[in-house]
Scaffold this motif. Structure first.
Motif, mmCIF file in Angstrom:
data_model
loop_
_atom_site.group_PDB
_atom_site.id
_atom_site.type_symbol
_atom_site.label_atom_id
_atom_site.label_comp_id
_atom_site.label_asym_id
_atom_site.label_seq_id
_atom_site.Cartn_x
_atom_site.Cartn_y
_atom_site.Cartn_z
ATOM 1 N N PHE A 1 0.837 -1.212 0.000
ATOM 2 C CA PHE A 1 0.000 0.000 0.000
ATOM 3 C C PHE A 1 0.871 1.260 0.000
ATOM 4 O O PHE A 1 1.821 1.372 0.764
ATOM 5 C CB PHE A 1 -0.896 -0.029 1.240
ATOM 6 C CG PHE A 1 -1.716 1.204 1.438
ATOM 7 C CD1 PHE A 1 -2.888 1.388 0.729
ATOM 8 C CD2 PHE A 1 -1.322 2.201 2.338
ATOM 9 C CE1 PHE A 1 -3.657 2.535 0.904
ATOM 10 C CE2 PHE A 1 -2.083 3.338 2.514
ATOM 11 C CZ PHE A 1 -3.252 3.510 1.802
ATOM 12 N N PRO A 2 0.556 2.256 -0.845
ATOM 13 C CA PRO A 2 -0.533 2.346 -1.834
ATOM 14 C C PRO A 2 -0.042 2.070 -3.266
ATOM 15 O O PRO A 2 -0.700 2.474 -4.216
ATOM 16 C CB PRO A 2 -0.960 3.804 -1.699
ATOM 17 C CG PRO A 2 0.334 4.525 -1.470
ATOM 18 C CD PRO A 2 1.215 3.569 -0.677
ATOM 19 N N PHE A 3 1.095 1.379 -3.399
ATOM 20 C CA PHE A 3 1.717 1.217 -4.724
ATOM 21 C C PHE A 3 1.242 -0.091 -5.363
ATOM 22 O O PHE A 3 1.883 -1.134 -5.239
ATOM 23 C CB PHE A 3 3.245 1.249 -4.596
ATOM 24 C CG PHE A 3 3.737 2.488 -3.904
ATOM 25 C CD1 PHE A 3 3.706 3.719 -4.545
ATOM 26 C CD2 PHE A 3 4.217 2.425 -2.601
ATOM 27 C CE1 PHE A 3 4.151 4.866 -3.904
ATOM 28 C CE2 PHE A 3 4.662 3.565 -1.953
ATOM 29 C CZ PHE A 3 4.633 4.787 -2.597
ATOM 30 N N TYR A 4 0.095 -0.023 -6.053
ATOM 31 C CA TYR A 4 -0.589 -1.209 -6.553
ATOM 32 C C TYR A 4 -0.399 -1.465 -8.043
ATOM 33 O O TYR A 4 -1.077 -2.313 -8.616
ATOM 34 C CB TYR A 4 -2.085 -1.111 -6.241
ATOM 35 C CG TYR A 4 -2.417 -1.239 -4.764
ATOM 36 C CD1 TYR A 4 -1.500 -1.777 -3.850
ATOM 37 C CD2 TYR A 4 -3.660 -0.846 -4.285
ATOM 38 C CE1 TYR A 4 -1.816 -1.896 -2.513
ATOM 39 C CE2 TYR A 4 -3.983 -0.972 -2.928
ATOM 40 C CZ TYR A 4 -3.052 -1.493 -2.053
ATOM 41 O OH TYR A 4 -3.360 -1.631 -0.720
ATOM 42 N N ILE A 5 0.508 -0.747 -8.663
ATOM 43 C CA ILE A 5 0.785 -1.022 -10.086
ATOM 44 C C ILE A 5 2.287 -1.080 -10.330
ATOM 45 O O ILE A 5 2.779 -0.723 -11.399
ATOM 46 C CB ILE A 5 0.126 0.018 -11.019
ATOM 47 C CG1 ILE A 5 0.464 1.442 -10.580
ATOM 48 C CG2 ILE A 5 -1.381 -0.188 -11.087
ATOM 49 C CD1 ILE A 5 -0.020 2.498 -11.567
#
Length: 558
Positions: free
Chosen positions: A307-311
């Motif tokens: 979180f929050p790096f979902y890509i």
């Protein structure tokens, strides 16, 4: 059910059969075709599809969680397979297939030397054996993409040719799926799991929307949020809620039955609550239990460690393993000899295995690992156990729905957005009821979502603190437990536990100087189960009459 080229033996309770001029079909679990009545009517429709499309085409129309075998009378050939989501356990070795691991292990004649040291370390750490393996070398779980063919004392394995997770998203309307599912179960007495979370609530709202007259049920200690919240939801939905409080009375005496119930495939004490809970359901005449397992694929729970790096293009598989799968690793000081070295390198070996599931982004990789490696093992153990008494089904584990969730946009899974939209659309009052997940609602209304955002961030912080506490202090903090508060104290004081501890020392697995007080709570049940399984392979009847039953089944004919 145990199947060889000669026929089917050792029928167990709740295993059914259907016969026509060309085929004999045997099955266990819950099987249906969307819109067709579950059980025999769906089996008959499957046989019609089999005549038109062949086996590979026909198996793809089946839904549910089940094992099925089809005997082709003309070809004198058996086909055996599980559901396409991999949520049911069945096993094979040589030219034999069985719905029971313990029955197949007994049939094999293998001794404890067939349990590899790697398997022992994996079981003691995880409480399960992954990757379609079992505790016994040479006995394997049937994969969801396999059809086992038995003919002339030989076994071949044919692929179902299922789509992969990353293939194009299936065209699917979840509300329509549940409408057709509701038609398939309209004559059954349904009991739905209802916890304080969002997945089971979504399932209950969908069932209620389509007019299924279900009861709700939960097991846990009264007073905790996972029990108190369902009371509010059930009241608003106007469905009766049944609560089973866990009991540890006669826990030691129930161990043989628990061992048989879990089929020796995971920590037997994980079932001390669910077994009496399901027996209560059986007494109420329940035909089918529906749960929210699999709802994870419609939200972000498996990604929160990033979180929050979902890509991201890079996946941290080791961190995923530590936070989502391996809660507390066994201490190296537990073990003796080769086992100590194997435990030291255990995490590295698992990380290497999980690299097989690597995809182009971090969240896709975590989904792939969670579904293929973890969920199909953990969920199938509980679903298969419950199938001793009645059908058990988790709609969101249905492979088409898993693939649908996999392809949702990242923002649709963030902050329970999918659940919020669906529940608010169908029942806005139920959506506003606070959950056990930090007190947030599942409402899609802007005012409610703004209120929830602060609680959401606080909940994520608490989860991080819980994981840190688990790693540093080997205990779970900041979380209410559904377990009986005296559970682990009781397990430690059992003569059976002390006997298991001595057995593992005798086998050279545990260090001679190790004390029972040195074993962490989370590993106690794993050790007892391993020791019991060793005794089972040595010929000791640790199940005291709870095992497989040989009988002549009355086969329905047309």
């Amino acid at each position: 059910m145990l199947i060889t080229s000669e026929g089917i033996t050792q029928w167990q309770s709740k295993e059914q059969a259907w016969e026509d001029a060309n085929y004999i079909v045997g099955w266990k679990g819950f099987v249906f075709i969307l819109g067709v009545a579950a059980g025999i009517e769906s089996v008959m429709a499957f046989l019609e599809e089999l005549r038109m499309s062949g086996m590979i085409g026909a198996v793809k129309v089946l839904k549910g969680h089940f094992f099925m075998t089809v005997y082709d009378k003309q070809a004198e050939m058996y086909y055996a397979f599980i559901d396409n989501s991999g949520a049911f356990e069945a096993f094979h070795m040589d030219a034999i297939v069985s719905t029971s691991f313990l029955a197949l292990a007994k049939k094999s004649g293998y001794g404890k030397e067939q349990i590899s040291k790697d398997s022992i370390i994996e079981f003691l750490n995880f409480g399960n054996i992954y990757d379609n393996r079992t505790l016994v070398d040479g006995i394997f779980k049937i994969d969801c993409n396999e059809i086992i063919v038995l003919c002339n004392h030989k076994k071949t394995i044919v692929s179902k040719k299922l789509e992969s997770l990353e293939d194009a998203c299936p065209k699917l309307d979840v509300i329509e799926f549940f409408r057709l599912f509701s038609q398939s179960v309209k004559t059954m007495k349904v009991s739905a799991d209802l916890t304080g979370g969002v997945d089971s609530r979504l399932v209950c709202v969908l069932l209620d929307h389509h007019g299924v007259p279900f009861e709700a049920a939960i097991t846990g200690m009264n007073g905790i949020q996972d029990v108190e919240v369902p009371k509010q939801v059930a009241k608003e939905l106007k469905h009766e809620l049944f609560i089973s409080e866990p009991s540890i009375d006669r826990l030691e005496q129930s161990v043989p039955e628990l061992f048989d119930w879990c089929d020796g495939m995971n920590d037997l004490f994980k079932h001390y609550r669910t077994l009496p809970h399901h027996k209560n359901r059986e007494e109420r005449g329940v035909d089918l239990v529906v749960s929210g397992i699999g709802g994870e694929f419609f939200k972000e729970n498996m990604w929160v460690q990033d979180f929050p790096f979902y890509i991201r293009k890079k996946s941290n598989i080791r961190r995923f393993l530590r936070m989502r799968m391996l809660q507390i690793k066994c201490k190296n000081t537990y073990f003796a000899g080769d086992y100590k070295q194997l435990n030291e390198s255990f995490e590295d070996r698992v990380v290497e295995k999980l690299g097989y599931y690597l995809l182009d982004t971090n969240t896709k990789t975590y989904d792939s690992i969670y579904y293929h490696f973890r969920m199909k093992t953990v969920a199938s153990t509980y679903i298969s156990a419950a199938s001793h008494l009645f059908g058990c089904y988790s709609p969101f584990l249905e492979y088409d729905l898993v693939r649908y969730g996999f392809h949702l946009k990242r923002r649709e899974r963030f902050f329970n957005q999918y659940h919020r939209k669906m529940i608010t659309q169908l029942n806005p009052k139920v959506a506003k009821i606070r959950t056990a997940e930090g007190g947030i609602s599942v409402s899609y209304e802007k005012v409610e979502m703004l209120k929830d955002m602060v609680k959401y961030i606080r909940n994520r912080t608490r989860r991080a603190a819980k994981v840190l506490g688990r790693k540093l202090f080997h205990k779970t903090y900041l979380q209410e437990s559904p377990e009986h508060p005296e559970l682990f104290r009781t397990i430690r004081n059992m003569q059976l536990t002390k006997k298991a501890f001595a057995k593992l020392k005798k086998e050279g697995i545990l260090d001679d100087q190790l004390q029972l007080s040195d074993i962490l709570d989370t590993h106690l049940g794993n050790m007892v189960t391993i020791a019991l399984f060793m005794r089972f392979l040595e010929g000791e009847d640790v199940r005291e009459g709870h095992g497989e039953q040989e009988s002549n089944l009355a086969v329905a004919t047309v």
